[in-house]
Design an enzyme around this catalytic site. Structure first.
Site, mmCIF file in Angstrom:
data_model
loop_
_atom_site.group_PDB
_atom_site.id
_atom_site.type_symbol
_atom_site.label_atom_id
_atom_site.label_comp_id
_atom_site.label_asym_id
_atom_site.label_seq_id
_atom_site.Cartn_x
_atom_site.Cartn_y
_atom_site.Cartn_z
ATOM 1 N N ASP A 215 -6.113 -3.481 -7.569
ATOM 2 C CA ASP A 215 -6.723 -4.019 -6.354
ATOM 3 C C ASP A 215 -6.962 -5.507 -6.535
ATOM 4 O O ASP A 215 -7.225 -5.964 -7.651
ATOM 5 C CB ASP A 215 -8.036 -3.296 -6.046
ATOM 6 C CG ASP A 215 -8.491 -3.585 -4.624
ATOM 7 O OD1 ASP A 215 -7.885 -3.048 -3.692
ATOM 8 O OD2 ASP A 215 -9.422 -4.379 -4.458
ATOM 9 N N ARG B 103 -7.133 11.115 -6.712
ATOM 10 C CA ARG B 103 -8.362 10.430 -6.311
ATOM 11 C C ARG B 103 -9.547 11.393 -6.184
ATOM 12 O O ARG B 103 -10.700 10.989 -6.350
ATOM 13 C CB ARG B 103 -8.063 9.736 -4.995
ATOM 14 C CG ARG B 103 -9.049 8.796 -4.456
ATOM 15 C CD ARG B 103 -9.374 7.603 -5.261
ATOM 16 N NE ARG B 103 -10.320 6.841 -4.456
ATOM 17 C CZ ARG B 103 -11.600 7.156 -4.351
ATOM 18 N NH1 ARG B 103 -12.092 8.142 -5.065
ATOM 19 N NH2 ARG B 103 -12.385 6.465 -3.562
ATOM 20 N N ARG C 64 -4.059 6.228 0.239
ATOM 21 C CA ARG C 64 -4.695 7.449 0.752
ATOM 22 C C ARG C 64 -3.827 8.265 1.696
ATOM 23 O O ARG C 64 -4.090 9.447 1.917
ATOM 24 C CB ARG C 64 -6.000 7.082 1.466
ATOM 25 C CG ARG C 64 -7.122 6.827 0.479
ATOM 26 C CD ARG C 64 -8.337 6.316 1.202
ATOM 27 N NE ARG C 64 -7.975 5.099 1.941
ATOM 28 C CZ ARG C 64 -8.854 4.328 2.570
ATOM 29 N NH1 ARG C 64 -10.122 4.650 2.572
ATOM 30 N NH2 ARG C 64 -8.453 3.247 3.202
ATOM 31 N N TYR D 57 -14.068 -12.714 0.163
ATOM 32 C CA TYR D 57 -14.858 -11.557 -0.305
ATOM 33 C C TYR D 57 -16.088 -12.002 -1.091
ATOM 34 O O TYR D 57 -17.182 -11.462 -0.917
ATOM 35 C CB TYR D 57 -14.004 -10.608 -1.160
ATOM 36 C CG TYR D 57 -13.134 -9.705 -0.318
ATOM 37 C CD1 TYR D 57 -13.653 -8.568 0.295
ATOM 38 C CD2 TYR D 57 -11.786 -9.992 -0.118
ATOM 39 C CE1 TYR D 57 -12.860 -7.737 1.073
ATOM 40 C CE2 TYR D 57 -10.983 -9.181 0.666
ATOM 41 C CZ TYR D 57 -11.528 -8.051 1.259
ATOM 42 O OH TYR D 57 -10.740 -7.251 2.049
ATOM 43 N N ARG E 157 0.821 -1.229 0.000
ATOM 44 C CA ARG E 157 0.000 0.000 0.000
ATOM 45 C C ARG E 157 0.849 1.270 0.000
ATOM 46 O O ARG E 157 0.463 2.259 0.617
ATOM 47 C CB ARG E 157 -0.957 0.024 1.199
ATOM 48 C CG ARG E 157 -2.017 -1.058 1.176
ATOM 49 C CD ARG E 157 -3.062 -0.739 0.107
ATOM 50 N NE ARG E 157 -4.069 -1.781 0.055
ATOM 51 C CZ ARG E 157 -5.262 -1.690 0.623
ATOM 52 N NH1 ARG E 157 -5.603 -0.620 1.282
ATOM 53 N NH2 ARG E 157 -6.112 -2.668 0.504
HETATM 54 O O1 CP3 Z 1 0.089 -1.647 -2.397
HETATM 55 C C1 CP3 Z 1 -0.153 -0.745 -3.225
HETATM 56 O O2 CP3 Z 1 0.208 0.429 -3.095
HETATM 57 C C2 CP3 Z 1 -0.788 -1.161 -4.543
HETATM 58 C C3 CP3 Z 1 -2.190 -1.062 -4.601
HETATM 59 C C4 CP3 Z 1 -3.092 -1.977 -3.793
HETATM 60 C C5 CP3 Z 1 -4.401 -1.586 -3.429
HETATM 61 N N1 CP3 Z 1 -5.034 -2.659 -2.891
HETATM 62 C C6 CP3 Z 1 -4.975 -0.244 -3.650
HETATM 63 C C7 CP3 Z 1 -6.194 0.167 -2.935
HETATM 64 C C8 CP3 Z 1 -2.934 -3.301 -3.384
HETATM 65 C C9 CP3 Z 1 -1.708 -4.180 -3.466
HETATM 66 C C10 CP3 Z 1 -4.175 -3.727 -2.823
HETATM 67 C C11 CP3 Z 1 -4.427 -5.104 -2.345
HETATM 68 C C12 CP3 Z 1 -5.648 -5.363 -1.561
HETATM 69 N N2 CP3 Z 1 -6.911 -4.882 -1.757
HETATM 70 C C13 CP3 Z 1 -5.717 -6.281 -0.506
HETATM 71 C C14 CP3 Z 1 -4.580 -7.124 -0.022
HETATM 72 C C15 CP3 Z 1 -3.650 -6.335 0.802
HETATM 73 C C16 CP3 Z 1 -4.146 -6.075 2.186
HETATM 74 O O3 CP3 Z 1 -4.230 -4.903 2.554
HETATM 75 O O4 CP3 Z 1 -4.387 -7.059 2.873
HETATM 76 C C17 CP3 Z 1 -7.034 -6.295 -0.025
HETATM 77 C C18 CP3 Z 1 -7.579 -7.107 1.118
HETATM 78 C C19 CP3 Z 1 -7.783 -5.423 -0.849
HETATM 79 C C20 CP3 Z 1 -9.240 -5.153 -0.781
HETATM 80 C C21 CP3 Z 1 -9.548 -3.726 -0.559
HETATM 81 N N3 CP3 Z 1 -9.383 -2.721 -1.486
HETATM 82 C C22 CP3 Z 1 -10.079 -3.136 0.606
HETATM 83 C C23 CP3 Z 1 -10.410 -3.891 1.884
HETATM 84 C C24 CP3 Z 1 -10.253 -1.766 0.344
HETATM 85 C C25 CP3 Z 1 -10.894 -0.726 1.221
HETATM 86 C C26 CP3 Z 1 -10.148 -0.451 2.445
HETATM 87 C C27 CP3 Z 1 -8.867 0.280 2.180
HETATM 88 O O5 CP3 Z 1 -7.828 -0.194 2.673
HETATM 89 O O6 CP3 Z 1 -8.885 1.318 1.537
HETATM 90 C C28 CP3 Z 1 -9.752 -1.529 -0.962
HETATM 91 C C29 CP3 Z 1 -9.646 -0.237 -1.661
HETATM 92 C C30 CP3 Z 1 -8.262 0.207 -2.052
HETATM 93 N N4 CP3 Z 1 -7.327 -0.565 -2.668
HETATM 94 C C31 CP3 Z 1 -7.713 1.512 -1.902
HETATM 95 C C32 CP3 Z 1 -6.433 1.500 -2.441
HETATM 96 C C33 CP3 Z 1 -5.462 2.639 -2.579
HETATM 97 C C34 CP3 Z 1 -8.421 2.720 -1.287
HETATM 98 C C35 CP3 Z 1 -9.427 3.197 -2.265
HETATM 99 C C36 CP3 Z 1 -9.652 4.659 -2.187
HETATM 100 O O7 CP3 Z 1 -8.880 5.416 -2.788
HETATM 101 O O8 CP3 Z 1 -10.636 5.051 -1.537
#
Ligand code: CP3
Length: 345
Positions: A73, A37, A28, A148, A24
């Site tokens: 994602d 965003r 954000r 999920y 990540r």
């Molecule tokens: O790591 C990075 O910088 C690359 C991008 C990346 C995102 N999601 C961007 C994202 C990666 C590698 C992921 C993987 C991901 N997504 C996982 C596995 C990693 C982990 O954290 O366990 C999971 C479980 C998800 C599912 C997911 N996507 C959730 C639960 C959420 C909402 C909660 C949150 O953390 O924001 C997302 C949305 C998401 N994925 C965002 C980002 C930058 C936020 C979206 C926004 O801009 O509002």
């Protein structure tokens, strides 16, 4: 050209300083990301290769890390399966048509879902053009993706998931097999587009007992990793896996991800020194004072003891409350401290 430190470390070649990147790292917490965003929805951003590549590259430039992770994602792969994926403003991701029973599993389309995500591979190609560090592609692991699909979103106890697993094991294995096929296809396409390593996120698999992991997940992970090209490093990541690290390792992966609930030296020994490891700072340490942050990072580097094959990372993703300056300072600390330790030791 000499190999990039991150790729060398994946192969357990000696490198100094210790390579570092963060799960990540584009998200954000970063003002540059929030600016992009504010003008685009999350899915829109993922579907725009130029923007996704820009966000990927900006994070690397801002932090000085040794690897990039593609901006995407894990849930994108589920969209073509027709389960009704939506990122809602407050509740995170929602699956509007969850898969709860054997009939629902039957109803899932037998398609190559990865073929429906050309924008992801285009983002890989574009990001590669402007990156000077290796690009990591990724996918969710079948268990975490299944959680999920079955729960309909995030979950605390995974009761629908475990209910399907226990009451309809045949349907469960069918669902996992379908996901493995799609994950292999998805990662292969990312690699063909230019991803130089791939990480498989099994973020929620730690909710299982070792016994259930062995029975309901392990065979699928083995098939997944065996289905990937042998020359590309793979990172097998999970959280809450201290109870079955040996099984996680048996599933596959050039590199095994450790979270902070396990001591790094102990965890590495259990995984075996014939694998590389990644981790394992608590993401919350980035919210502490700089002194405490550095002390915790130093402990991790000391526990790795300069053994080739350590990639510094957090035990899970960067939290939204984190300051970018604090992350930058950590990157510099990891580089400076590991390099100095390498010279003295
Ligand atoms: O790591 C990075 O910088 C690359 C991008 C990346 C995102 N999601 C961007 C994202 C990666 C590698 C992921 C993987 C991901 N997504 C996982 C596995 C990693 C982990 O954290 O366990 C999971 C479980 C998800 C599912 C997911 N996507 C959730 C639960 C959420 C909402 C909660 C949150 O953390 O924001 C997302 C949305 C998401 N994925 C965002 C980002 C930058 C936020 C979206 C926004 O801009 O509002």
């Amino acid at each position: 050209m000499t190999e990039a430190p991150f790729l060398a470390a994946c192969q357990r070649l000696p490198v100094s300083p210790t390579p570092v990147w963060f799960m990540r790292q584009a998200g954000r917490y970063m003002p540059e990301y929030r600016r992009v965003r504010s003008r685009h929805g999350f899915l829109e951003l993922c579907r725009s290769p130029d923007l996704a590549a820009e966000v990927t590259v900006t994070a690397v430039e801002r932090l000085g890390v040794d690897a990039a992770i593609l901006f995407a994602d894990i849930l994108l792969l589920l969209e073509p399966l027709g389960v009704g994926l939506e990122y809602s403003r407050n509740d995170g991701p929602v699956i509007h048509r969850p898969v709860r029973g054997p009939e629902d599993v039957e109803r899932l389309p037998r398609i190559d879902a990865a073929a429906e995500l050309p924008y992801v591979y285009e983002a890989v190609r574009l990001a590669r053009k402007s990156l000077r560090v290796p690009l990591i592609g990724f996918s969710g692991a079948p268990f975490t993706l299944a959680s999920y699909i079955v729960e309909g979103g995030g979950s605390r106890h995974y009761l629908h998931t475990k209910t399907l697993m226990y009451q309809a094991p045949q349907a469960w294995h069918q669902l996992m097999a379908l996901l493995v096929d799609n994950v292999i296809s998805y990662l292969r396409r990312q690699i063909e587009a230019g991803a130089q390593a791939v990480q498989v996120f099994d973020s929620w698999v730690g909710c299982l007992s070792p016994h259930d992991y062995r029975q309901f997940v392990l065979p699928h992970m083995k098939r997944l990793f065996q289905g990937l090209p042998a020359h590309v490093p793979t990172i097998h990541f999970g959280t809450g896996t201290a109870g079955f690290l040996e099984l996680l390792r048996d599933g596959g992966g050039t590199v095994i991800g450790l979270d902070w609930r396990v001591d790094l030296a102990e965890g590495w020994q259990r995984v075996g020194f014939d694998r590389a490891i990644q981790g394992n700072l608590d993401p919350a340490a980035l919210l502490a004072s700089r002194d405490l942050l550095f002390e915790q990072a130093r402990t991790i580097l000391d526990r790795a003891g300069g053994r080739p094959g350590h990639i510094f990372n957090l035990g899970h993703g960067i939290l939204p409350q984190t300051s970018v300056d604090q992350v930058r300072a950590l990157v510099d600390f990891v580089h400076d401290y590991s390099q100095a330790a390498g010279k003295n030791g």
